[in-house]
Design a protein around this motif. Structure first.
Motif, PDB file in Angstrom:
ATOM      1  N   GLY A   1       0.795  -1.227   0.000  1.00 43.76           N
ATOM      2  CA  GLY A   1       0.000   0.000   0.000  1.00 43.76           C
ATOM      3  C   GLY A   1       0.822   1.269   0.000  1.00 43.76           C
ATOM      4  O   GLY A   1       0.263   2.366  -0.135  1.00 43.76           O
ATOM      5  N   ASP A   2       2.135   1.125   0.133  1.00 45.71           N
ATOM      6  CA  ASP A   2       3.001   2.307   0.063  1.00 45.71           C
ATOM      7  C   ASP A   2       3.290   2.695  -1.381  1.00 45.71           C
ATOM      8  O   ASP A   2       3.881   3.754  -1.626  1.00 45.71           O
ATOM      9  CB  ASP A   2       4.327   2.037   0.791  1.00 45.71           C
ATOM     10  CG  ASP A   2       4.138   1.816   2.285  1.00 45.71           C
ATOM     11  OD1 ASP A   2       4.995   1.129   2.881  1.00 45.71           O
ATOM     12  OD2 ASP A   2       3.146   2.330   2.843  1.00 45.71           O
ATOM     13  N   THR A   3       2.902   1.868  -2.318  1.00 50.35           N
ATOM     14  CA  THR A   3       3.093   2.202  -3.731  1.00 50.35           C
ATOM     15  C   THR A   3       2.339   3.473  -4.060  1.00 50.35           C
ATOM     16  O   THR A   3       1.118   3.558  -3.871  1.00 50.35           O
ATOM     17  CB  THR A   3       2.601   1.044  -4.627  1.00 50.35           C
ATOM     18  OG1 THR A   3       3.464  -0.085  -4.434  1.00 50.35           O
ATOM     19  CG2 THR A   3       2.611   1.451  -6.089  1.00 50.35           C
ATOM     20  N   ALA A   4       3.068   4.493  -4.532  1.00 53.48           N
ATOM     21  CA  ALA A   4       2.478   5.810  -4.766  1.00 53.48           C
ATOM     22  C   ALA A   4       3.540   6.755  -5.294  1.00 53.48           C
ATOM     23  O   ALA A   4       4.727   6.421  -5.331  1.00 53.48           O
ATOM     24  CB  ALA A   4       1.914   6.381  -3.458  1.00 53.48           C
ATOM     25  N   MET A   5       3.082   7.957  -5.685  1.00 51.84           N
ATOM     26  CA  MET A   5       4.002   9.077  -5.908  1.00 51.84           C
ATOM     27  C   MET A   5       4.206   9.768  -4.569  1.00 51.84           C
ATOM     28  O   MET A   5       3.257   9.952  -3.797  1.00 51.84           O
ATOM     29  CB  MET A   5       3.400  10.075  -6.902  1.00 51.84           C
ATOM     30  CG  MET A   5       3.469   9.662  -8.346  1.00 51.84           C
ATOM     31  SD  MET A   5       5.137   9.764  -9.015  1.00 51.84           S
ATOM     32  CE  MET A   5       5.329  11.544  -9.180  1.00 51.84           C
ATOM     33  N   TYR A   6       5.449  10.144  -4.308  1.00 48.49           N
ATOM     34  CA  TYR A   6       5.764  10.857  -3.077  1.00 48.49           C
ATOM     35  C   TYR A   6       6.315  12.233  -3.438  1.00 48.49           C
ATOM     36  O   TYR A   6       7.265  12.350  -4.209  1.00 48.49           O
ATOM     37  CB  TYR A   6       6.778  10.076  -2.239  1.00 48.49           C
ATOM     38  CG  TYR A   6       6.156   8.869  -1.581  1.00 48.49           C
ATOM     39  CD1 TYR A   6       5.983   7.691  -2.284  1.00 48.49           C
ATOM     40  CD2 TYR A   6       5.705   8.934  -0.261  1.00 48.49           C
ATOM     41  CE1 TYR A   6       5.383   6.588  -1.688  1.00 48.49           C
ATOM     42  CE2 TYR A   6       5.112   7.836   0.347  1.00 48.49           C
ATOM     43  CZ  TYR A   6       4.948   6.672  -0.378  1.00 48.49           C
ATOM     44  OH  TYR A   6       4.350   5.584   0.211  1.00 48.49           O
ATOM     45  N   PHE A   7       5.696  13.255  -2.856  1.00 45.49           N
ATOM     46  CA  PHE A   7       6.091  14.632  -3.122  1.00 45.49           C
ATOM     47  C   PHE A   7       6.684  15.262  -1.864  1.00 45.49           C
ATOM     48  O   PHE A   7       6.083  15.198  -0.787  1.00 45.49           O
ATOM     49  CB  PHE A   7       4.891  15.469  -3.567  1.00 45.49           C
ATOM     50  CG  PHE A   7       4.347  15.086  -4.910  1.00 45.49           C
ATOM     51  CD1 PHE A   7       3.294  14.193  -5.018  1.00 45.49           C
ATOM     52  CD2 PHE A   7       4.890  15.614  -6.073  1.00 45.49           C
ATOM     53  CE1 PHE A   7       2.783  13.834  -6.253  1.00 45.49           C
ATOM     54  CE2 PHE A   7       4.388  15.256  -7.319  1.00 45.49           C
ATOM     55  CZ  PHE A   7       3.335  14.372  -7.410  1.00 45.49           C
ATOM     56  N   CYS A   8       7.816  15.880  -2.051  1.00 46.92           N
ATOM     57  CA  CYS A   8       8.429  16.684  -1.002  1.00 46.92           C
ATOM     58  C   CYS A   8       7.942  18.121  -1.197  1.00 46.92           C
ATOM     59  O   CYS A   8       7.802  18.582  -2.340  1.00 46.92           O
ATOM     60  CB  CYS A   8       9.957  16.603  -1.158  1.00 46.92           C
ATOM     61  SG  CYS A   8      10.907  17.576   0.006  1.00 46.92           S
ATOM     62  N   ALA A   9       7.680  18.831  -0.115  1.00 50.51           N
ATOM     63  CA  ALA A   9       7.169  20.196  -0.227  1.00 50.51           C
ATOM     64  C   ALA A   9       7.789  21.093   0.838  1.00 50.51           C
ATOM     65  O   ALA A   9       8.100  20.646   1.949  1.00 50.51           O
ATOM     66  CB  ALA A   9       5.643  20.212  -0.106  1.00 50.51           C
ATOM     67  N   PHE A  10       7.938  22.357   0.482  1.00 50.92           N
ATOM     68  CA  PHE A  10       8.525  23.380   1.341  1.00 50.92           C
ATOM     69  C   PHE A  10       7.520  24.501   1.520  1.00 50.92           C
ATOM     70  O   PHE A  10       6.863  24.897   0.551  1.00 50.92           O
ATOM     71  CB  PHE A  10       9.804  23.912   0.656  1.00 50.92           C
ATOM     72  CG  PHE A  10      10.360  25.164   1.270  1.00 50.92           C
ATOM     73  CD1 PHE A  10       9.842  26.419   0.940  1.00 50.92           C
ATOM     74  CD2 PHE A  10      11.407  25.102   2.161  1.00 50.92           C
ATOM     75  CE1 PHE A  10      10.362  27.567   1.501  1.00 50.92           C
ATOM     76  CE2 PHE A  10      11.933  26.251   2.734  1.00 50.92           C
ATOM     77  CZ  PHE A  10      11.412  27.488   2.395  1.00 50.92           C
ATOM     78  N   MET A  11       7.396  25.020   2.747  1.00 49.73           N
ATOM     79  CA  MET A  11       6.513  26.150   2.973  1.00 49.73           C
ATOM     80  C   MET A  11       7.140  27.115   3.979  1.00 49.73           C
ATOM     81  O   MET A  11       7.547  26.700   5.069  1.00 49.73           O
ATOM     82  CB  MET A  11       5.154  25.687   3.502  1.00 49.73           C
ATOM     83  CG  MET A  11       4.127  26.792   3.556  1.00 49.73           C
ATOM     84  SD  MET A  11       2.489  26.190   4.030  1.00 49.73           S
ATOM     85  CE  MET A  11       2.681  26.053   5.807  1.00 49.73           C
TER      86      MET A  11
END
Lengths: 112, 114
Positions: free
Chosen positions: B85-95
């Motif tokens: 279930g960890d199969t996915a796109m992973y996005f890093c983000a900065f704020m």
């Protein structure tokens, strides 16, 4: 608790038609964001509101796009007239203050 | 302008193994947040973990942990005991902490193999 709600989930329309996307933020959140996701450009912030007031709309691509937030529980993103290059997934997100943003399920828009 | 770079477009890992996703960012700000979001095939954006820059301790959330190196402007995500279930796109983000302008990396597509 209900998360961010978006409607419709899918929209198929023809070039030139008006498209309206809707969003209900999480209750109590004072910030609302509209993002667009495409393969070419990734995730882009289009506009965000604080307490129903637009704060930064520099990401809105052109005058064909407009967004409103008439009250704390509802926002719309309108495209008029729509073009094929507007095809994308549009996300709404909300947050409490300057904190973690929680995303809705997105609206997949296809303009033919 | 803030930029976020994810140098690994695709990665794969065997089920139950550990994998690390890389993220670097560029900013002149001192106070900011960093996030990892997961986007499975359903396209829902799901928060995985959050790090506040003023906190030296690395954030952890069950099987997910980060290695935050502020001086190096690096923010990697470690997934332990990988699950299908960890199969996915992973996005890093900065704020930035002073506004809500969040910037995303291009994403890493992770596949967990049985």
């Amino acid at each position: 608790d209900a998360g961010v709600i978006q409607s419709p989930r899918h929209e198929v329309t023809e070039m030139g038609q008006e498209v309206t996307l809707r969003c209900k933020p999480i209750s109590g959140h004072d910030y609302l964001f509209w993002y667009r996701q495409t393969m070419m450009r990734g995730l882009e912030l289009l506009i965000y509101f604080n307490n129903n007031v637009p704060i930064d709309d520099s990401g809105m691509p052109e005058d064909r796009f407009s967004a409103k937030m008439p009250n704390a529980s509802f926002s719309t993103l309108k495209i008029q007239p729509s073009e094929p290059r507007d095809s994308a997934v549009y996300f709404c997100a909300s947050s409490f203050s300057i904190e973690t943003q929680y995303f809705g399920p997105g609206t997949r828009l296809l303009v033919l | 302008a803030q930029t976020v770079t994810q140098s690994q477009p695709e990665m794969s890992v065997q089920e139950a193994e550990t994998v690390t996703l890389s993220c670097t960012y560029d900013t002149s700000e001192n106070n900011y947040y960093l996030f990892w979001y997961k986007q499975p095939p359903s396209r829902q954006m799901i928060l995985v973990i959050r790090q506040e820059a003023y906190k030296q301790q690395n954030a952890t959330e069950n099987r997910f942990s980060v290695n935050f190196q502020k001086a190096a402007k690096s923010f990697s995500l470690k997934i332990s005991d990988s699950q299908l279930g960890d199969t996915a796109m992973y996005f890093c983000a900065f704020m930035k902490r002073r506004n809500n302008d969040m910037r995303f990396g291009a994403g890493t597509r992770l596949t967990v193999k049985p």
